[in-house]
Structure formats: structure tokens, C-alpha cells
Design a protein around this motif. Structure first.
Motif, PDB file in Angstrom:
ATOM      1  N   VAL A 230       0.816  -1.212   0.000  1.00 32.81           N
ATOM      2  CA  VAL A 230       0.000   0.000   0.000  1.00 32.81           C
ATOM      3  C   VAL A 230       0.852   1.266   0.000  1.00 32.81           C
ATOM      4  N   LEU A 231       2.126   1.120   0.361  1.00 35.32           N
ATOM      5  CA  LEU A 231       3.018   2.274   0.445  1.00 35.32           C
ATOM      6  C   LEU A 231       4.442   1.855   0.125  1.00 35.32           C
ATOM      7  N   GLY A 232       5.230   2.846  -0.256  1.00 35.88           N
ATOM      8  CA  GLY A 232       6.667   2.671  -0.340  1.00 35.88           C
ATOM      9  C   GLY A 232       7.332   3.721   0.525  1.00 35.88           C
ATOM     10  N   VAL A 233       8.402   3.346   1.221  1.00 35.44           N
ATOM     11  CA  VAL A 233       9.208   4.287   2.008  1.00 35.44           C
ATOM     12  C   VAL A 233      10.590   4.328   1.374  1.00 35.44           C
ATOM     13  N   THR A 234      10.989   5.491   0.878  1.00 43.72           N
ATOM     14  CA  THR A 234      12.262   5.612   0.181  1.00 43.72           C
ATOM     15  C   THR A 234      13.202   6.525   0.946  1.00 43.72           C
ATOM     16  N   LEU A 235      14.380   6.027   1.223  1.00 45.56           N
ATOM     17  CA  LEU A 235      15.432   6.788   1.901  1.00 45.56           C
ATOM     18  C   LEU A 235      16.465   7.185   0.859  1.00 45.56           C
ATOM     19  N   MET A 236      16.754   8.481   0.751  1.00 46.76           N
ATOM     20  CA  MET A 236      17.656   8.991  -0.283  1.00 46.76           C
ATOM     21  C   MET A 236      18.759   9.838   0.330  1.00 46.76           C
ATOM     22  N   GLY A 237      19.972   9.712  -0.239  1.00 45.34           N
ATOM     23  CA  GLY A 237      21.071  10.509   0.273  1.00 45.34           C
ATOM     24  C   GLY A 237      22.192  10.664  -0.737  1.00 45.34           C
ATOM     25  N   ARG A 238      23.141  11.545  -0.423  1.00 45.26           N
ATOM     26  CA  ARG A 238      24.298  11.750  -1.280  1.00 45.26           C
ATOM     27  C   ARG A 238      25.200  10.533  -1.234  1.00 45.26           C
ATOM     28  N   SER A 239      25.782  10.217  -2.357  1.00 45.26           N
ATOM     29  CA  SER A 239      26.606   9.006  -2.483  1.00 45.26           C
ATOM     30  C   SER A 239      27.693   8.940  -1.431  1.00 45.26           C
ATOM     31  N   ARG A 240      28.364  10.050  -1.179  1.00 47.90           N
ATOM     32  CA  ARG A 240      29.522  10.021  -0.280  1.00 47.90           C
ATOM     33  C   ARG A 240      29.146   9.825   1.190  1.00 47.90           C
ATOM     34  N   SER A 241      27.863   9.973   1.519  1.00 49.15           N
ATOM     35  CA  SER A 241      27.459   9.797   2.922  1.00 49.15           C
ATOM     36  C   SER A 241      26.369   8.742   3.080  1.00 49.15           C
TER      37      SER A 241
END
Length: 272
Positions: A230-241
Motif C-alpha cells: 500500500v506504500l513505499g518508504v524511500t530513503l535517499m542521500g548523497r553518495s559520499r554519505s
């Protein structure tokens, strides 16, 4: 006088927090029935609730009078009763997945420092409905209302893995019409199946420096009581960290978040 007043205030707060131990103890029997998901004999049920059978029986008699449990005539096994079922149905009708997920997503963003997005399956595909910004500048074109590429993003691949195959085939064609061939690159059936298998294997989807260079992400599914995504949880960040290892802290954090939200929505069996 002030000290006496403070003491009285602390005492009142403690009284407000204090529960009724017998209710809490008996409640363990209901929790055990729900966790096991099947009718149980008295001895087995009492053991699951860490209680002696002789102590458990009076609770079950009272619960039966309230309709919270029922006893099968043929086996004598105990199971959740009509009142428990009605309470559960009322709760399910009132559940709003996005509302339930929002505080968990906000906590994930706060604890990791990275950006977190909540997505649902909309009329045109995976759609962002909530976005919590990272504590640092993160350059993406994702906004609330953005429809994500099905095959080209972690969010999209998540839904591709857990939605019916026919729906995904039709949405992939829509991806090409909506995004154009430069963004929604055509993929063959084997490539799509490989993506789906990877998501199901790890219980997560992942992108590394793609489609946005320098940005990585993990996405975790959220299932409802019937096991549907029913949902997606997406965690996003800069490659170097951002640790992109499947067993790294970022993967574990977003996966745990998805599991907790799924539990809030009534899912008792973990899907992978």
C-alpha cells in the motif's frame, strides 16, 4: 509549600500512568492468540502468554462473556471471538496508511539525516505523497506529486516487485509515453524479472547514482493486513554519505521502518 505541591503533582502523574495489572496480564492471552493466528488449547495458549493454565482459565471465561474469545465445542480450543473481530474491523476501516506512516517516515529522516519519501500507487504509477528533506542540500527533482519511473527508480521497482504482473506491464508502456525513451529506457522481460527478483530477495529496492548522479536510495515496502503493498518508504542521500550495502545501516533503517508501518496496518507475517 512549593515542594509539597510538586510532590503531589508527581504522585498524580504516577497514578495516571498506573494501569490495572490484572487487565494487562489477561491481555497477554489475547495478544498470544493474535500472534499465533489460530485456535489454541488452553495449555498451549497459557504457555504462549507465559502464564499458568489455572491462572489463564478465569481470564478466558471472562473474555468469553464479553465475546473477546470463543471456545470451539469440538476441540475445546480458544480463538478470538465476535467482539474482537468487530473491534478489528472497525480499526481497519479507520486506518489511513499515509497518516499512519507519516510519523515513522519523519522519525527515519530525523534519525538518519537523509531525505525520506512516502509513495503510493496512483492513477499514473508510483506517486510521491510526502517528502521529508535531508538535513543537507540534496539535489533531486522529486517533489510531492511526482510520478516515479517504474523501472528506473527504487520507488518504482518496489511496486513492480509486489503488484500484479499485468498491471506492471501496462504501466511500463505508460512510463515510455510519459517520460520518453531517454528516461524510461525500454527493458525486456528478463531484465524486468531480474529487478523484481532482486527486490524480493532483499525485501528492498536500491538505486546507486541513477537516475540522479550522486544520489543513492533504498526503498522498503509497506503491506496492509491482507499482504498487499500500500506504500513505499524511500530513503535517499548523497553518495559520499550513504551506505549502499544491502546489509548497511541505511538499508536496515528503512527496512525496519517499513516493517513497523506494516505492523501498524495489521500485517502480522513479514513478506519478502
Amino acid at each position: 509549600m512549593a515542594e509539597a505541591s510538586n510532590g503531589s503533582s508527581d504522585s498524580n502523574s504516577e497514578k495516571e500512568r498506573r494501569g490495572i495489572q490484572s487487565i494487562e496480564a489477561g491481555g497477554q492471552l489475547l495478544l498470544a492468540l493474535g500472534a499465533q493466528g489460530r485456535p489454541m488449547p488452553l495449555r498451549e495458549l497459557a504457555k504462549a502468554a507465559d502464564m499458568a493454565p489455572g491462572k489463564a482459565h478465569p481470564y478466558l471465561v471472562s473474555f468469553a462473556k464479553l465475546g473477546l474469545v470463543t471456545q470451539e465445542a469440538s476441540t475445546g480450543h480458544y480463538w478470538l471471538g465476535p467482539t474482537a473481530m468487530q473491534l478489528g474491523l472497525v480499526t481497519l476501516r479507520m486506518l489511513n496508511p499515509v497518516r499512519e506512516a507519516t510519523p515513522f517516515a519523519e522519525a527515519l529522516a530525523r534519525e538518519t539525516g537523509h531525505s525520506v519519501a512516502l509513495s503510493v500507487w496512483g492513477n499514473h504509477g508510483p506517486t510521491i505523497v510526502f517528502l521529508f528533506d535531508a538535513i543537507y542540500p540534496l539535489h533531486t527533482n522529486i517533489r510531492t506529486g511526482t510520478v516515479m519511473s517504474l523501472a528506473g527508480t527504487a520507488t518504482g521497482r518496489l511496486f513492480a516487485a509486489y503488484l500484479p504482473a499485468k498491471l506492471i506491464e501496462e504501466s511500463l508502456l505508460e512510463d515510455e509515453r510519459r517520460l520518453g525513451p531517454d528516461i524510461a529506457k525500454p527493458i525486456d522481460q528478463d531484465e524486468l524479472q531480474g529487478m523484481v527478483n532482486e527486490v524480493r530477495k532483499h525485501g528492498l529496492s536500491r538505486t546507486v547514482n541513477n537516475p540522479t548522479p550522486g544520489v543513492c536510495s533504498f526503498a522498503a515496502p509497506v503491506f496492509d493486513y491482507s499482504g498487499n503493498i500500500v506504500l513505499g518508504v524511500t530513503l535517499m542521500g548523497r553518495s559520499r554519505s550513504f551506505d549502499t550495502d544491502w546489509a548497511g545501516p541505511q538499508a536496515k533503517a528503512v527496512k525496519a521502518c517499513g516493517v513497523e508501518i506494516s505492523r501498524r496496518l495489521g500485517q502480522t507475517v513479514r513478506l519478502s
